[in-house]
Design a protein around this motif. Sequence first.
Motif, PDB file in Angstrom:
ATOM      1  N   MET A  16     -15.022  -9.645  24.829  1.00 55.26           N
ATOM      2  CA  MET A  16     -15.596  -9.817  24.118  1.00 55.26           C
ATOM      3  C   MET A  16     -15.152  -7.336  23.728  1.00 55.26           C
ATOM      4  O   MET A  16     -15.240  -7.834  22.336  1.00 55.26           O
ATOM      5  CB  MET A  16     -16.973  -9.646  24.605  1.00 55.26           C
ATOM      6  N   TYR A  17     -14.907  -7.406  24.581  1.00 61.13           N
ATOM      7  CA  TYR A  17     -14.665  -5.668  24.308  1.00 61.13           C
ATOM      8  C   TYR A  17     -13.511  -5.081  23.862  1.00 61.13           C
ATOM      9  O   TYR A  17     -13.483  -3.676  23.030  1.00 61.13           O
ATOM     10  CB  TYR A  17     -15.558  -4.963  25.146  1.00 61.13           C
ATOM     11  N   THR A  18     -12.612  -6.452  23.855  1.00 62.10           N
ATOM     12  CA  THR A  18     -10.928  -5.314  23.549  1.00 62.10           C
ATOM     13  C   THR A  18     -10.464  -6.381  22.849  1.00 62.10           C
ATOM     14  O   THR A  18      -9.881  -6.065  21.650  1.00 62.10           O
ATOM     15  CB  THR A  18     -10.308  -6.332  24.319  1.00 62.10           C
ATOM     16  N   LEU A  19     -11.633  -7.586  22.098  1.00 63.89           N
ATOM     17  CA  LEU A  19     -10.709  -8.191  20.863  1.00 63.89           C
ATOM     18  C   LEU A  19     -11.911  -8.400  19.567  1.00 63.89           C
ATOM     19  O   LEU A  19     -11.508  -8.405  18.971  1.00 63.89           O
ATOM     20  CB  LEU A  19     -10.253  -9.572  21.605  1.00 63.89           C
ATOM     21  N   VAL A  20     -12.939  -9.268  20.446  1.00 61.00           N
ATOM     22  CA  VAL A  20     -13.465  -9.778  19.267  1.00 61.00           C
ATOM     23  C   VAL A  20     -14.432  -8.629  18.946  1.00 61.00           C
ATOM     24  O   VAL A  20     -14.364  -8.432  18.005  1.00 61.00           O
ATOM     25  CB  VAL A  20     -14.552 -10.531  20.220  1.00 61.00           C
ATOM     26  N   THR A  21     -15.393  -7.714  19.694  1.00 59.89           N
ATOM     27  CA  THR A  21     -16.121  -6.222  19.352  1.00 59.89           C
ATOM     28  C   THR A  21     -14.873  -5.571  17.975  1.00 59.89           C
ATOM     29  O   THR A  21     -14.906  -4.824  17.225  1.00 59.89           O
ATOM     30  CB  THR A  21     -16.133  -5.469  19.614  1.00 59.89           C
ATOM     31  N   PRO A  22     -13.841  -4.784  18.167  1.00 57.29           N
ATOM     32  CA  PRO A  22     -12.809  -4.808  17.590  1.00 57.29           C
ATOM     33  C   PRO A  22     -12.628  -4.449  16.184  1.00 57.29           C
ATOM     34  O   PRO A  22     -12.119  -4.276  15.366  1.00 57.29           O
ATOM     35  CB  PRO A  22     -11.088  -4.010  18.174  1.00 57.29           C
ATOM     36  N   THR A  23     -12.775  -6.235  16.777  1.00 56.67           N
ATOM     37  CA  THR A  23     -12.487  -7.762  15.172  1.00 56.67           C
ATOM     38  C   THR A  23     -13.184  -7.524  14.041  1.00 56.67           C
ATOM     39  O   THR A  23     -13.582  -7.583  12.831  1.00 56.67           O
ATOM     40  CB  THR A  23     -12.039  -9.235  15.778  1.00 56.67           C
ATOM     41  N   LEU A  24     -14.658  -7.721  14.187  1.00 54.55           N
ATOM     42  CA  LEU A  24     -16.040  -7.679  14.136  1.00 54.55           C
ATOM     43  C   LEU A  24     -17.039  -6.370  13.211  1.00 54.55           C
ATOM     44  O   LEU A  24     -16.880  -6.332  12.079  1.00 54.55           O
ATOM     45  CB  LEU A  24     -17.298  -8.265  15.294  1.00 54.55           C
TER      46      LEU A  24
END
Length: 309
Positions: A274-282
């Motif tokens: 979530m914080y390494t991929l999803v959050t930077p994407t969102l």
Amino acid sequence: MNCSQAPSFILLGLSSDPEKWQLLFSIFLVLYLLGLLGNLLLLLAIGADAHLHTPMYFFLSQLSLVDLCFITTTAPKTLEALWTRDGSISFSGCLTQFYFFAIFADMDNLLLAVMAIDRYAAICHPLLYPLLMTPCRCEVLASGSWGVAHCVSLFYTLLLSQLYFHTNKGIPHFFCDSRPLLLLSCSDTHLNEALMMALSGVLGISTLLCIVSSYGCIFYAVARVPSAQGKRKALATCSSHLSVVLLFYSTVFATYLKPPSSSRSSGEVVAAVMYTLVTPTLNPFIYSLRNKDVKSSLRRILNIGKCQD
């Protein structure tokens, strides 16, 4: 079991079930491409529109640049491991990945605090805002954040480089992080754990206190605004940032808020995704979808591209 100061590792990824690897590859690829596209478009919109050359958008462009680098630190290696079914990584490659991962993770943390200060200055001191957040001070805050992030990451990496590790061991993660590496060490890691937790605690608590205190002052100032429309307008400039803060810190706490020597659960791996991929994407979509200035800038850029075609 043999120990070495420069062993090779195997990234075990997210699942030991080969039937899930194709699905995981597709999910990671889509998220990575969306992250690249969203952050690049936001950088382009801010850089091409002179109306967006303000302190708030300057820090937002820095956040997009960091998020772009953040997802590129972990996603390509994960995609390679899922595609080739080979998660092997050298010790130097592992330390290099961790070094850049720590830089961009700390930069996310520091930039969110700096952006909270910017919102505090804009809402609580609107008349003094141009004098408080001058271009020079904005550059100092950004460059200072980069300097702190590099120093902290270098300190972490040097601590890990001095340890001995079991050779040819699997890392139960999809990237090289300090927690699983410490668990694979043959050396006594208590001092390393204490130093890393102390420094992470100081950095994390100080930035979190900065954000909380800034928003405390902001909410107090907004509560004194007489009109409901004025309150909504003031809070509208903070809603995107506050959403990103809640998303970032909730996933980070779920991953790291326990001693490094504790066992790793599947829930922590999901939180790390979530914080390494999803959050930077969102992040770019959270900021752009609710921001009229960014959307109008993107429309102008896309229209220019259509006219040229």
